[in-house]
Design a protein around this motif. Structure first.
Motif, mmCIF file in Angstrom:
data_model
loop_
_atom_site.group_PDB
_atom_site.id
_atom_site.type_symbol
_atom_site.label_atom_id
_atom_site.label_comp_id
_atom_site.label_asym_id
_atom_site.label_seq_id
_atom_site.Cartn_x
_atom_site.Cartn_y
_atom_site.Cartn_z
ATOM 1 N N PRO A 1 29.547 44.463 64.569
ATOM 2 C CA PRO A 1 30.003 45.658 63.857
ATOM 3 C C PRO A 1 29.995 46.840 64.826
ATOM 4 C CG PRO A 1 28.219 44.561 62.662
ATOM 5 C CD PRO A 1 28.339 43.870 63.975
ATOM 6 N N GLY A 2 30.965 47.685 64.753
ATOM 7 C CA GLY A 2 31.033 48.835 65.667
ATOM 8 C C GLY A 2 31.835 48.533 66.914
ATOM 9 N N GLU A 3 32.014 47.230 67.208
ATOM 10 C CA GLU A 3 32.797 46.872 68.396
ATOM 11 C C GLU A 3 34.159 46.282 68.023
ATOM 12 O OE1 GLU A 3 30.344 44.416 70.879
ATOM 13 O OE2 GLU A 3 28.855 46.011 71.128
ATOM 14 N N ARG A 4 34.435 46.250 66.720
ATOM 15 C CA ARG A 4 35.736 45.721 66.291
ATOM 16 C C ARG A 4 36.685 46.905 66.099
ATOM 17 N NH1 ARG A 4 32.129 43.345 62.053
ATOM 18 N NH2 ARG A 4 31.207 41.539 63.077
ATOM 19 N N ASN A 5 37.789 46.860 66.796
ATOM 20 C CA ASN A 5 38.728 47.977 66.643
ATOM 21 C C ASN A 5 39.631 47.758 65.426
ATOM 22 O OD1 ASN A 5 40.828 46.244 67.404
ATOM 23 N ND2 ASN A 5 40.610 46.784 69.574
ATOM 24 N N ASP A 6 40.465 48.737 65.141
ATOM 25 C CA ASP A 6 41.296 48.698 63.937
ATOM 26 C C ASP A 6 42.238 47.496 63.908
ATOM 27 O OD1 ASP A 6 40.101 50.941 63.037
ATOM 28 O OD2 ASP A 6 41.703 52.312 63.631
ATOM 29 N N ARG A 7 42.745 47.131 65.080
ATOM 30 C CA ARG A 7 43.658 45.991 65.138
ATOM 31 C C ARG A 7 42.926 44.708 64.741
ATOM 32 N NH1 ARG A 7 44.665 42.176 68.668
ATOM 33 N NH2 ARG A 7 43.320 43.145 70.221
ATOM 34 N N ILE A 8 41.729 44.521 65.304
ATOM 35 C CA ILE A 8 40.940 43.328 64.990
ATOM 36 C C ILE A 8 40.615 43.277 63.493
ATOM 37 C CG2 ILE A 8 38.676 42.249 65.366
ATOM 38 C CD1 ILE A 8 38.887 43.216 68.294
ATOM 39 N N VAL A 9 40.202 44.414 62.935
ATOM 40 C CA VAL A 9 39.873 44.475 61.508
ATOM 41 C C VAL A 9 41.105 44.117 60.680
ATOM 42 C CG1 VAL A 9 39.239 46.039 59.607
ATOM 43 C CG2 VAL A 9 37.966 46.120 61.776
ATOM 44 N N PHE A 10 42.242 44.688 61.054
ATOM 45 C CA PHE A 10 43.499 44.429 60.335
ATOM 46 C C PHE A 10 43.841 42.938 60.385
ATOM 47 C CE2 PHE A 10 48.129 43.996 60.265
ATOM 48 C CZ PHE A 10 48.440 44.663 59.092
ATOM 49 N N GLU A 11 43.722 42.346 61.576
ATOM 50 C CA GLU A 11 44.066 40.934 61.719
ATOM 51 C C GLU A 11 43.123 40.024 60.940
ATOM 52 O OE1 GLU A 11 46.270 41.308 66.052
ATOM 53 O OE2 GLU A 11 44.319 40.288 65.943
ATOM 54 N N MET A 12 41.843 40.374 60.923
ATOM 55 C CA MET A 12 40.892 39.551 60.154
ATOM 56 C C MET A 12 41.203 39.633 58.668
ATOM 57 S SD MET A 12 37.204 40.173 61.900
ATOM 58 C CE MET A 12 36.806 39.419 63.469
ATOM 59 N N VAL A 13 41.525 40.823 58.191
ATOM 60 C CA VAL A 13 41.857 40.996 56.781
ATOM 61 C C VAL A 13 43.104 40.173 56.444
ATOM 62 C CG1 VAL A 13 42.625 42.643 55.013
ATOM 63 C CG2 VAL A 13 40.722 43.235 56.538
ATOM 64 N N GLU A 14 44.111 40.220 57.328
ATOM 65 C CA GLU A 14 45.343 39.439 57.134
ATOM 66 C C GLU A 14 45.041 37.951 57.062
ATOM 67 O OE1 GLU A 14 49.083 40.316 57.383
ATOM 68 O OE2 GLU A 14 47.875 41.740 56.228
ATOM 69 N N THR A 15 44.258 37.473 58.030
ATOM 70 C CA THR A 15 43.937 36.049 58.096
ATOM 71 C C THR A 15 43.168 35.614 56.849
ATOM 72 O OG1 THR A 15 43.751 36.308 60.464
ATOM 73 C CG2 THR A 15 42.855 34.280 59.554
ATOM 74 N N TRP A 16 42.141 36.389 56.484
ATOM 75 C CA TRP A 16 41.320 35.987 55.357
ATOM 76 C C TRP A 16 42.044 36.137 54.035
ATOM 77 C CZ3 TRP A 16 36.405 38.167 58.038
ATOM 78 C CH2 TRP A 16 35.817 37.133 58.788
ATOM 79 N N SER A 17 43.005 37.019 53.965
ATOM 80 C CA SER A 17 43.762 37.127 52.702
ATOM 81 C C SER A 17 44.520 35.842 52.410
ATOM 82 C CB SER A 17 44.783 38.263 52.719
ATOM 83 O OG SER A 17 44.369 39.307 53.497
ATOM 84 N N ARG A 18 44.782 35.053 53.455
ATOM 85 C CA ARG A 18 45.504 33.791 53.253
ATOM 86 C C ARG A 18 44.556 32.616 53.032
ATOM 87 N NH1 ARG A 18 48.861 36.171 57.303
ATOM 88 N NH2 ARG A 18 47.705 35.123 58.923
ATOM 89 N N ASP A 19 43.259 32.856 53.196
ATOM 90 C CA ASP A 19 42.248 31.808 53.055
ATOM 91 C C ASP A 19 42.035 31.515 51.556
ATOM 92 O OD1 ASP A 19 39.735 30.500 52.802
ATOM 93 O OD2 ASP A 19 39.090 31.330 54.727
ATOM 94 N N PRO A 20 42.174 30.224 51.163
ATOM 95 C CA PRO A 20 42.020 29.899 49.729
ATOM 96 C C PRO A 20 40.712 30.411 49.122
ATOM 97 C CG PRO A 20 42.710 27.961 50.977
ATOM 98 C CD PRO A 20 42.461 29.040 51.987
ATOM 99 N N ALA A 21 39.645 30.435 49.915
ATOM 100 C CA ALA A 21 38.357 30.875 49.389
ATOM 101 C C ALA A 21 38.386 32.333 48.947
ATOM 102 C CB ALA A 21 37.268 30.674 50.444
#
Ligand SMILES: Nc1ncnc2c1ncn2[C@@H]1O[C@H](COP(=O)(O)OP(=O)(O)O)[C@@H](O)[C@H]1O
Ligand SMILES: [Mg+2]
Length: 247
Positions: free
Chosen positions: A214-234
């Motif tokens: 935490p604190g070392e993730r930039n906005d792009r990384i956060v955006f990409e993780m949110v995108e990826t996890w939004s597609r995760d069935p869980a």
């Protein structure tokens, strides 16, 4: 291990919220608990913090002290910001001088100005009141902090600053935290690990370690993780819930 919920089940008025939930926090770990509104996040937090007893299962605690930051600041209206921050210090036997010293230091850490400390809650903005609530929690040097959607009611620009305060405090003081939110981007910014409560399964629907710190993730990384996890069935339950609420 600082905290462990083991096979915890709870129901209100005979309606089960979750049946068999396991969740643990290790030292220095920030776990974000996400899920749609009404799925039982606050119930999990209150059981973890000992505010309510679960109907089934057990909670193990291996720490001295915890603190809670709620969605509303819950400040005492007749006390100044300084006295609100110092409030928990009486209970742990701090002297009057120590209480003032700690309150002023914690106030600085959360970005309050010295002149704000003499103000009463009614004289502070919503964001400042929430800063006071965070400072009050940190004042007791907690080993575990429970956050229940603490920044949902503050506006977007300020939200980020308040998230950063939590990230910095957790890194500096190594407390463990359970951070409840329904905002996946917030979860991905503040936490080491993410757990999902969907409300329609027995316990947790998923647990994911979030890459990096935490604190070392930039906005792009956060955006990409949110995108990826939004597609995760869980995570579907989370987003279906969001759509339900928007509709
Ligand atoms: N004190 C209570 N009495 C009866 N039902 C409750 C109580 N607290 C919560 N509930 C119900 O339990 C479910 C989970 O609530 P809660 O833990 O507050 O969800 P969340 O924090 O995820 O929005 C909801 O259906 C809610 O209406
Ligand atoms: Mg809640």
């Amino acid at each position: 291990m600082k905290l462990a919920l083991e096979s915890v089940g709870h129901a209100f008025l005979g309606r089960p919220v979750f049946e068999k939930l396991d969740l643990s926090l290790v030292e220095g770990e920030v776990v974000a608990l996400i899920g749609p509104s009404g799925c039982g996040k606050t119930t999990v937090l209150q059981i973890a913090a000992g505010l309510i007893d679960p109907l089934r299962g057990r909670v193990r605690r291996a720490y001295r002290r915890h603190a809670v930051v709620f969605q509303e600041p819950r400040l005492l209206p007749w006390m100044t910001a300084r006295d609100n921050i110092a409030y928990g210090l009486c209970a742990i036997g701090a002297s009057a001088t120590a209480r003032v010293e700690v309150a002023e230091r914690r106030a600085r850490e959360v970005g309050l100005h010295p002149e704000d400390l003499d103000k009463f809650p009614v004289e502070l903005s919503g964001g400042m009141r929430q800063r006071v609530a965070v400072a009050r929690a940190l004042a007791v040097d907690p080993d575990v902090v429970f956050f229940d959607e603490p920044f949902t009611a503050v506006d977007v620009g300020l939200k980020r600053a308040l998230q950063d305060l939590v990230i910095e405090a957790a890194a500096r003081e190594h407390f463990s935290a359970l951070f409840v939110t329904h905002d996946l981007a917030e979860a991905v910014r503040v936490a080491h690990r993410l757990v999902v409560l969907s409300g329609s399964v027995e316990g947790l629907a998923a647990s994911r370690v979030i890459e990096g710190k935490p604190g070392e993730r930039n906005d792009r990384i956060v955006f990409e993780m949110v995108e990826t996890w939004s597609r995760d069935p869980a995570f579907h339950a989370l987003f279906d819930g969001e759509r339900e609420r928007i509709r």
